[in-house]
Design an enzyme around this catalytic site. Structure first.
Site, PDB file in Angstrom:
ATOM      1  N   LYS A 180       0.833  -1.200   0.000  1.00 50.75           N
ATOM      2  CA  LYS A 180       0.000   0.000   0.000  1.00 50.75           C
ATOM      3  C   LYS A 180       0.871   1.255   0.000  1.00 50.75           C
ATOM      4  O   LYS A 180       0.579   2.230  -0.714  1.00 50.75           O
ATOM      5  CB  LYS A 180      -0.909   0.007   1.240  1.00 50.75           C
ATOM      6  CG  LYS A 180      -1.721   1.294   1.408  1.00 50.75           C
ATOM      7  CD  LYS A 180      -2.565   1.258   2.665  1.00 50.75           C
ATOM      8  CE  LYS A 180      -1.847   1.757   3.878  1.00 50.75           C
ATOM      9  NZ  LYS A 180      -1.729   3.239   3.933  1.00 50.75           N
ATOM     10  N   ASN A 181       1.939   1.239   0.796  1.00 47.56           N
ATOM     11  CA  ASN A 181       2.769   2.427   0.965  1.00 47.56           C
ATOM     12  C   ASN A 181       3.683   2.698  -0.228  1.00 47.56           C
ATOM     13  O   ASN A 181       4.365   3.719  -0.265  1.00 47.56           O
ATOM     14  CB  ASN A 181       3.607   2.308   2.241  1.00 47.56           C
ATOM     15  CG  ASN A 181       2.742   2.395   3.489  1.00 47.56           C
ATOM     16  OD1 ASN A 181       1.597   2.844   3.427  1.00 47.56           O
ATOM     17  ND2 ASN A 181       3.268   1.944   4.615  1.00 47.56           N
ATOM     18  N   ARG A 224      -4.679  11.437   2.817  1.00 47.87           N
ATOM     19  CA  ARG A 224      -3.694  12.512   2.740  1.00 47.87           C
ATOM     20  C   ARG A 224      -2.885  12.463   1.442  1.00 47.87           C
ATOM     21  O   ARG A 224      -1.975  13.260   1.244  1.00 47.87           O
ATOM     22  CB  ARG A 224      -2.743  12.443   3.940  1.00 47.87           C
ATOM     23  CG  ARG A 224      -3.435  12.826   5.241  1.00 47.87           C
ATOM     24  CD  ARG A 224      -2.546  12.574   6.444  1.00 47.87           C
ATOM     25  NE  ARG A 224      -3.261  12.966   7.660  1.00 47.87           N
ATOM     26  CZ  ARG A 224      -3.103  14.123   8.286  1.00 47.87           C
ATOM     27  NH1 ARG A 224      -2.267  15.008   7.813  1.00 47.87           N
ATOM     28  NH2 ARG A 224      -3.782  14.393   9.386  1.00 47.87           N
ATOM     29  N   CYS A 282      -5.586   8.434   9.257  1.00 48.28           N
ATOM     30  CA  CYS A 282      -5.785   7.672  10.493  1.00 48.28           C
ATOM     31  C   CYS A 282      -5.439   8.527  11.705  1.00 48.28           C
ATOM     32  O   CYS A 282      -4.474   9.284  11.697  1.00 48.28           O
ATOM     33  CB  CYS A 282      -4.894   6.423  10.495  1.00 48.28           C
ATOM     34  SG  CYS A 282      -5.516   5.090   9.483  1.00 48.28           S
ATOM     35  N   ASP A 319       4.206  -0.021  12.136  1.00 45.47           N
ATOM     36  CA  ASP A 319       3.048  -0.772  11.667  1.00 45.47           C
ATOM     37  C   ASP A 319       3.088  -2.238  12.085  1.00 45.47           C
ATOM     38  O   ASP A 319       2.080  -2.931  11.990  1.00 45.47           O
ATOM     39  CB  ASP A 319       2.935  -0.691  10.140  1.00 45.47           C
ATOM     40  CG  ASP A 319       2.504   0.685   9.668  1.00 45.47           C
ATOM     41  OD1 ASP A 319       1.688   1.314  10.356  1.00 45.47           O
ATOM     42  OD2 ASP A 319       2.989   1.140   8.619  1.00 45.47           O
ATOM     43  N   VAL A 350       7.620   6.458  16.741  1.00 45.96           N
ATOM     44  CA  VAL A 350       7.311   7.016  15.423  1.00 45.96           C
ATOM     45  C   VAL A 350       6.023   7.835  15.450  1.00 45.96           C
ATOM     46  O   VAL A 350       5.986   8.973  14.994  1.00 45.96           O
ATOM     47  CB  VAL A 350       7.224   5.890  14.366  1.00 45.96           C
ATOM     48  CG1 VAL A 350       6.890   6.467  12.988  1.00 45.96           C
ATOM     49  CG2 VAL A 350       8.546   5.113  14.310  1.00 45.96           C
TER      50      VAL A 350
END
EC number: 2.5.1.7
Length: 442
Positions: free
Chosen positions: A26-27, A100, A124, A314, A336
């Site tokens: 996804k990133n 975003r 989020c 994550d 983070v």
């Protein structure tokens, strides 16, 4: 199996066993789609997951005139930017939702059109992700930024020019912003303190395929020599290591055995070390990684999240669920995102013993120390989790709640699960494949 309801009922206590397949991260995928705007010719992106974040970016590209079609293989997109045009703020707002991602459109659009618009941005609720730094970066390149009631308008009357930029923290989003803006800016850009995550390196691979000149030094310095023109790319996206870690944690928490097809050792190195310390078993294969519970008690660990090559933020949320089963006290120090432990309230309600602290526990003092952020967790185990009614708070926390419900005794009702589809492709079908016992409401 599609997500027709936002609530599922899970009957826990069954090990998850079987094989699932990963697609692209996804990133990375969403940023690669944005990068197609920079090319003069069409791009081909493979292993694109069917997740809501991808659909958001696809919609945003299409309102800007990019023609997108599906290729021959599943998860293959063809992106043609030859007719890029300015989109209306209302259309951008309608497609962006709480994402975003529109902020990353700005550099490419300023190059292609000389202007860009973005609406107010969401995301989020796990911590502060201000866009001000993105705007400052764009100003450094020569963009003129105007804040309007409906959003933000940018222009580049003199074109964008290379710049020297130093990040106060190795932010992934800020590094992506610089890369997507600098590759066609006139002159040389030097970025110090950059993020070097595998997804960043894969984005650099894509940009190099397009004709960019980018070098990466060992001291987090990236140098980009701007070029006047880029072409399209043909690229197979890096696998999603966050999803891989999530299924690995699910195997551990449910005492299961899951083969994660497409996962690779090199990008999972730090996670695999911690997984082994916890007592989890794994076998590395050419086509994926098998994760399994060892059949004996799990060990407590001390984890400190960090930017790459450290332990990813994550990864900690799903692993915390597995740590409730470990014998002893585990500590997780989050460095983070300052507010990433909101998801533990539901775990405590389900019977976990977890305490949240403002102090920096288990490692070095971090930037959140002495700032009243609850960013350290102490997990005492083993705990027997029981079913409960749960409302999903965010993407990774939501998947962690699914894992908790699957590992708990009794029945859980999990609502707001639509958030999970932002980053986990066909997760209900995968749960069904792995033998989970659940039903959709409605």
């Amino acid at each position: 199996m599609g997500l027709h309801s936002d609530t599922i009922t899970i009957r826990g206590g069954r090990p998850l066993t079987g094989r699932i397949e990963l697609k692209g991260a996804k990133n990375l995928v969403t940023k690669a789609m944005v990068a197609s705007l920079l090319g003069e010719t069409p791009s081909i992106l493979k292993d694109v997951p069917d997740i809501s974040d991808v659909r958001v970016v696809r919609g945003l590209l299409e309102v800007h005139g990019v023609k997108i079609s599906d290729g021959e293989e599943e998860g293959e997109l063809h992106l043609d930017p030859s007719a890029v045009e300015t989109a209306h703020m209302a259309d951008i707002d309608a497609h962006a939702g709480s994402s975003r991602i529109p902020i990353l459109f700005c550099g490419p659009l300023l190059h292609r059109l000389g202007e860009a618009f973005i609406p107010d941005l969401g995301g989020c609720r796990i911590g502060d992700r201000p866009i001000d730094f993105h705007l400052d970066v764009l100003r450094t390149f020569g963009a003129v930024v105007e804040k309007l009631p409906s959003g933000i308008r940018m222009s580049a009357p003199g074109g964008l020019k290379g710049a020297k930029i130093e990040l106060p923290y190795p932010s992934v989003g800020a590094t992506e912003q610089v890369l997507l803006t600098a590759v066609r800016a006139a002159g040389i850009t030097e970025l110090r303190g950059s993020a070097i995550e595998p997804e960043i390196m894969d984005l650099i691979n894509i940009l190099q395929k397009m004709g960019a000149v980018i070098s990466v030094d060992t001291d987090r310095v990236i140098r980009i020599e701007g070029v006047p023109e880029l072409k399209g790319y043909d690229h197979r996206a890096l696998f999603d290591r966050n999803e891989a870690a999530s299924w690995a944690a699910a195997a551990l928490a449910t005492e299961g055995d899951i083969f994660v097809g497409g996962a690779r050792q090199s990008e999972m190195l730090t996670f695999l070390n911690v997984y082994r310390k916890v007592g989890g078993g794994f076998d590395i294969h050419e086509d994926g990684i098998r994760f399994f519970h060892p059949g004996k008690p799990l060990n407590p660990v001390i984890i400190e999240t960090d930017v790459h090559p450290g332990f990813m933020t994550d990864w900690q949320q799903p692993l915390v669920v597995a740590l409730t089963k470990a014998e002893g006290v585990s500590i997780v120090h989050e460095t983070v995102y300052e507010n990433r432990f909101g998801f533990v309230d539901a775990l405590v309600e389900m019977g976990a013993t977890i305490q949240i602290h403002r102090e920096c526990l288990g490692g070095q003092a971090c930037r959140f120390g002495q700032r009243n952020f609850n960013h350290s967790a102490v997990i005492s185990g083993p705990s027997k989790l029981h079913g409960a009614d749960i409302v999903v708070p965010d993407l990774r926390g939501g998947f962690s709640h699914l894992i908790a419900a699957l590992s708990a005794e009794g029945t859980s009702r999990v609502s707001n699960v639509g958030i999970i589809s932002r980053g986990y492709e066909k997760f209900l079908s995968k749960l069904e494949t792995l033998g989970a016992d659940f039903t959709l409401e409605g």
